[in-house]
Write an enzyme that holds these catalytic residues in place. Structure first.
Site, PDB file in Angstrom:
ATOM      1  N   GLU A 142      53.151  10.495  26.321  1.00 49.28           N
ATOM      2  CA  GLU A 142      54.745  10.250  26.910  1.00 49.28           C
ATOM      3  C   GLU A 142      55.544   9.109  27.725  1.00 49.28           C
ATOM      4  O   GLU A 142      55.408   8.028  27.629  1.00 49.28           O
ATOM      5  CB  GLU A 142      54.853  11.317  28.175  1.00 49.28           C
ATOM      6  CG  GLU A 142      56.513  11.808  27.595  1.00 49.28           C
ATOM      7  CD  GLU A 142      56.394  13.459  28.979  1.00 49.28           C
ATOM      8  OE1 GLU A 142      57.787  13.776  29.724  1.00 49.28           O
ATOM      9  OE2 GLU A 142      55.490  13.561  29.402  1.00 49.28           O
ATOM     10  N   HIS A 179      63.633  10.754  30.078  1.00 53.07           N
ATOM     11  CA  HIS A 179      63.136   9.173  30.040  1.00 53.07           C
ATOM     12  C   HIS A 179      63.064   8.450  29.814  1.00 53.07           C
ATOM     13  O   HIS A 179      64.452   7.195  29.978  1.00 53.07           O
ATOM     14  CB  HIS A 179      61.669   9.588  29.519  1.00 53.07           C
ATOM     15  CG  HIS A 179      61.291  10.320  31.125  1.00 53.07           C
ATOM     16  ND1 HIS A 179      60.135  11.088  30.582  1.00 53.07           N
ATOM     17  CD2 HIS A 179      62.172  11.591  31.976  1.00 53.07           C
ATOM     18  CE1 HIS A 179      59.833  12.330  32.118  1.00 53.07           C
ATOM     19  NE2 HIS A 179      60.642  11.562  31.858  1.00 53.07           N
ATOM     20  N   HIS A 211      60.709  16.267  24.387  1.00 51.74           N
ATOM     21  CA  HIS A 211      60.935  16.930  25.316  1.00 51.74           C
ATOM     22  C   HIS A 211      62.906  16.949  25.547  1.00 51.74           C
ATOM     23  O   HIS A 211      63.027  15.754  24.964  1.00 51.74           O
ATOM     24  CB  HIS A 211      60.678  16.546  26.478  1.00 51.74           C
ATOM     25  CG  HIS A 211      58.814  16.668  26.498  1.00 51.74           C
ATOM     26  ND1 HIS A 211      58.325  16.043  27.875  1.00 51.74           N
ATOM     27  CD2 HIS A 211      58.214  17.570  26.525  1.00 51.74           C
ATOM     28  CE1 HIS A 211      57.043  16.425  27.695  1.00 51.74           C
ATOM     29  NE2 HIS A 211      57.161  17.407  26.797  1.00 51.74           N
TER      30      HIS A 211
END
Length: 275
Positions: A142, A179, A211
């Site tokens: 991720e 992020h 995401h």
């Protein structure tokens, strides 16, 4: 077709999650493999997994995303924590074989003062000790916000890990909108530029899931605090540009916004309508 869903509680099994996501208008979902703060996973209900495989095929659920617990840190300074990370991931991937062909996402980890190079080396080493040719799950790194000693806050760090993994075909990346913005990538004003940088550094073919989260923080804050869609610094239009982008539109999108099920349902309906 747009593939969109959200994070669901795994309590009750695959069939419950599948029916729940369909009830709020989604067609994919993410779930924790076990308690997000760690611990032992419940035994796999083989009958439930088998029923889910049939149900998913009949109802257009093409792919799902399992998420490793937050406590998984393959580059900790503590050998015991690294051992827990390796054992947990290996167990999770064995369990994912009951629903083959899906995705497994994890936060690369925090080097806690050992340095990024050491962290990258340990993460890649853990993966090389776990991944096998007969694995039917794609493991995703991720993109991280870069807070503290997190590894994976830059595309270059993700590339370094991928370069050192031997079974490269088993690996991919999950892009998190909150992020990457918090890490300093300007997806608000220059999404094309960010994706060009990702393609040049990592390769867009490695991007397997997204995401979609708004952020409570300004770009570059390196804090990682998700917000509901349209209520943060990214805004609904930025999220829609991500979802509509030619390089991303065929990927599955997962909401991790601060919501209960009804809130996720509202966001899914809103994004599908605007999309």
């Amino acid at each position: 077709m747009l593939k969109i869903g959200c994070h669901l509680s795994a309590s009750g099994g695959y069939m419950r999650m599948a029916k729940e996501i369909l009830s709020i208008g989604g067609n994919t979902f993410q779930f924790f493999t076990r308690n997000p703060r760690g611990g032992t996973a419940k035994p796999v209900d083989e009958a439930d997994a088998a029923a889910f495989r049939t149900f998913a095929k009949e109802n257009g659920i093409e792919i799902i995303l399992a998420h490793a617990p937050y406590t998984l840190n393959g580059c900790s300074a503590d050998p015991g924590i690294r051992d827990f990370a390796a054992r947990t991931m290996a167990d999770d991937l064995r369990r994912m074989e009951y629903v083959p062909g899906n995705l497994y996402n994890f936060h690369p980890g925090s080097h806690v003062g050992q340095g990024t190079e050491a962290g990258i080396t340990m993460i890649a080493g853990m993966l090389n000790g776990i991944l096998t040719e007969d694995l039917h799950t794609t493991v995703l790194l991720e993109t991280m916000a870069g807070k503290g000693s997190e590894v994976g806050g830059s595309f270059e760090e993700l590339r370094e890990i991928l370069d050192r993994v031997e079974l490269k075909s088993k690996m991919g990346v999950c892009l998190d909108t909150c992020h990457v913005s918090d890490a300093g990538y300007d997806i608000i004003h220059d999404l094309d530029g960010v994706l060009t940088a990702f393609d040049r550094t990592v390769g867009l073919e490695k991007l397997k899931a997204v995401h979609i989260n708004d952020s409570k923080n300004p770009p570059g804050a390196r804090k990682d605090r998700h917000e509901k869609i349209g209520e943060g610094t990214l805004g609904t239009e930025t999220i829609l540009r991500v979802m509509r982008h030619e390089a991303l539109r065929n990927l599955p999108f997962y909401l991790e916004t601060p919501n209960e099920l009804d809130g996720y349902g509202r966001e899914i309906r809103m994004l599908k309508e605007l999309y």
